[in-house]
Design a protein around this motif. Structure first.
Motif, PDB file in Angstrom:
ATOM      1  N   UNK A 112       0.509  -0.848  -0.224  1.00 16.53           N
ATOM      2  CA  UNK A 112       0.047  -0.002  -0.320  1.00 16.53           C
ATOM      3  C   UNK A 112       0.594   1.254   0.047  1.00 16.53           C
ATOM      4  N   UNK A 113       0.318   2.446   0.526  1.00 18.25           N
ATOM      5  CA  UNK A 113       1.537   3.174   1.103  1.00 18.25           C
ATOM      6  C   UNK A 113       3.042   3.327   1.495  1.00 18.25           C
ATOM      7  N   UNK A 114       2.767   1.845   2.257  1.00 15.21           N
ATOM      8  CA  UNK A 114       4.149   2.012   3.155  1.00 15.21           C
ATOM      9  C   UNK A 114       4.763   0.648   2.647  1.00 15.21           C
ATOM     10  N   UNK A 115       6.436   0.653   3.207  1.00 18.28           N
ATOM     11  CA  UNK A 115       7.099   0.214   2.638  1.00 18.28           C
ATOM     12  C   UNK A 115       7.342  -0.431   3.553  1.00 18.28           C
ATOM     13  N   UNK A 116       8.251  -1.606   3.793  1.00 13.02           N
ATOM     14  CA  UNK A 116       8.359  -2.834   4.752  1.00 13.02           C
ATOM     15  C   UNK A 116       9.389  -3.371   4.636  1.00 13.02           C
ATOM     16  N   UNK A 117      10.428  -3.404   5.412  1.00 16.21           N
ATOM     17  CA  UNK A 117      11.809  -3.700   5.428  1.00 16.21           C
ATOM     18  C   UNK A 117      11.752  -5.128   6.494  1.00 16.21           C
ATOM     19  N   UNK A 118      12.529  -5.564   6.140  1.00 14.22           N
ATOM     20  CA  UNK A 118      12.582  -7.346   6.167  1.00 14.22           C
ATOM     21  C   UNK A 118      14.693  -7.450   5.874  1.00 14.22           C
ATOM     22  N   UNK A 119      15.281  -8.267   6.966  1.00 17.29           N
ATOM     23  CA  UNK A 119      16.458  -8.672   6.190  1.00 17.29           C
ATOM     24  C   UNK A 119      16.498  -9.878   5.683  1.00 17.29           C
ATOM     25  N   UNK A 120      17.197 -10.099   4.337  1.00 21.34           N
ATOM     26  CA  UNK A 120      17.460 -10.808   3.225  1.00 21.34           C
ATOM     27  C   UNK A 120      18.104 -12.064   4.028  1.00 21.34           C
ATOM     28  N   UNK A 121      18.743 -13.280   3.830  1.00 21.18           N
ATOM     29  CA  UNK A 121      19.857 -14.415   4.240  1.00 21.18           C
ATOM     30  C   UNK A 121      20.638 -13.680   4.279  1.00 21.18           C
ATOM     31  N   UNK A 122      21.296 -12.880   3.805  1.00 27.76           N
ATOM     32  CA  UNK A 122      23.028 -12.354   3.911  1.00 27.76           C
ATOM     33  C   UNK A 122      22.841 -11.119   5.546  1.00 27.76           C
ATOM     34  N   UNK A 123      21.702 -10.145   6.082  1.00 30.06           N
ATOM     35  CA  UNK A 123      21.362 -10.279   6.637  1.00 30.06           C
ATOM     36  C   UNK A 123      20.761 -10.384   8.360  1.00 30.06           C
ATOM     37  N   UNK A 124      20.342 -11.517   7.885  1.00 31.32           N
ATOM     38  CA  UNK A 124      20.218 -12.944   8.726  1.00 31.32           C
ATOM     39  C   UNK A 124      21.596 -13.318   9.470  1.00 31.32           C
ATOM     40  N   UNK A 125      22.465 -13.972   8.446  1.00 30.48           N
ATOM     41  CA  UNK A 125      23.378 -15.048   8.822  1.00 30.48           C
ATOM     42  C   UNK A 125      25.011 -13.541   9.266  1.00 30.48           C
ATOM     43  N   UNK A 126      24.292 -11.765   9.009  1.00 28.51           N
ATOM     44  CA  UNK A 126      24.996 -10.553   9.913  1.00 28.51           C
ATOM     45  C   UNK A 126      24.278 -10.506  11.499  1.00 28.51           C
ATOM     46  N   UNK A 127      23.498 -11.131  11.819  1.00 34.71           N
ATOM     47  CA  UNK A 127      22.770 -10.634  12.836  1.00 34.71           C
ATOM     48  C   UNK A 127      22.519 -11.788  14.012  1.00 34.71           C
ATOM     49  N   UNK A 128      23.289 -12.905  13.637  1.00 37.71           N
ATOM     50  CA  UNK A 128      23.038 -13.942  14.405  1.00 37.71           C
ATOM     51  C   UNK A 128      23.425 -13.770  15.297  1.00 37.71           C
ATOM     52  N   UNK A 129      24.259 -12.907  15.633  1.00 33.48           N
ATOM     53  CA  UNK A 129      24.942 -13.123  17.219  1.00 33.48           C
ATOM     54  C   UNK A 129      24.414 -11.369  18.072  1.00 33.48           C
ATOM     55  N   UNK A 130      23.330 -11.496  16.970  1.00 29.84           N
ATOM     56  CA  UNK A 130      22.617 -10.270  18.479  1.00 29.84           C
ATOM     57  C   UNK A 130      21.881 -10.900  19.284  1.00 29.84           C
TER      58      UNK A 130
END
Length: 130
Positions: A112-130
């Protein structure tokens, strides 16, 4: 800075530097076992892969972008929520989201009027230690 071959342990055919000493035995054995310097050069990532790795590391080197990645590791979010949680101006948030998107760590999906941001697979790999 150019390599000073006169001081390099690999500068002579015998593998001896100016001081007459060769490589430490364990290093020389490992180098021979892997196929030598040329074989090691073949293991280096190609320029495109290096550029990708540099972009990811640059993207992850900023605290604001790490906060965004951390938020998105919990769930997909719209800009207004990210902005409110982090407390950042629209223009700065837009810049940081663009850096993360170009690095391949996040993606935005219009809804709709929004853009919903999410992690890609690479982003998930980068955040595994969070």
């Amino acid at each position: 800075m150019p390599v000073n071959r006169k001081n390099c342990c690999l500068s002579s055919p015998e593998g001896r530097g100016r001081d007459g000493h060769g490589l430490p035995e364990e290093v020389e054995e490992a180098l021979i076992a892997c196929g030598g310097v040329r074989a090691m050069q073949a293991h280096l990532p190609d320029p495109d892969r290096l550029a990708c790795l540099c972009a990811v590391h640059r993207a992850c080197a900023d605290p604001v972008r790490l906060k965004i990645l951390s938020l998105l590791s919990t769930q997909p979010l719209c800009v207004c929520v990210i902005k409110q949680v982090i407390g950042i101006a629209d223009s700065k948030l837009s810049y940081h989201l663009n850096v993360l998107r170009k690095a391949g760590l996040i993606e935005g999906e219009p809804q709709g009027n929004w853009i919903i941001y999410s992690l890609t697979d690479a982003g998930r790999r980068c955040t595994e230690g969070f």
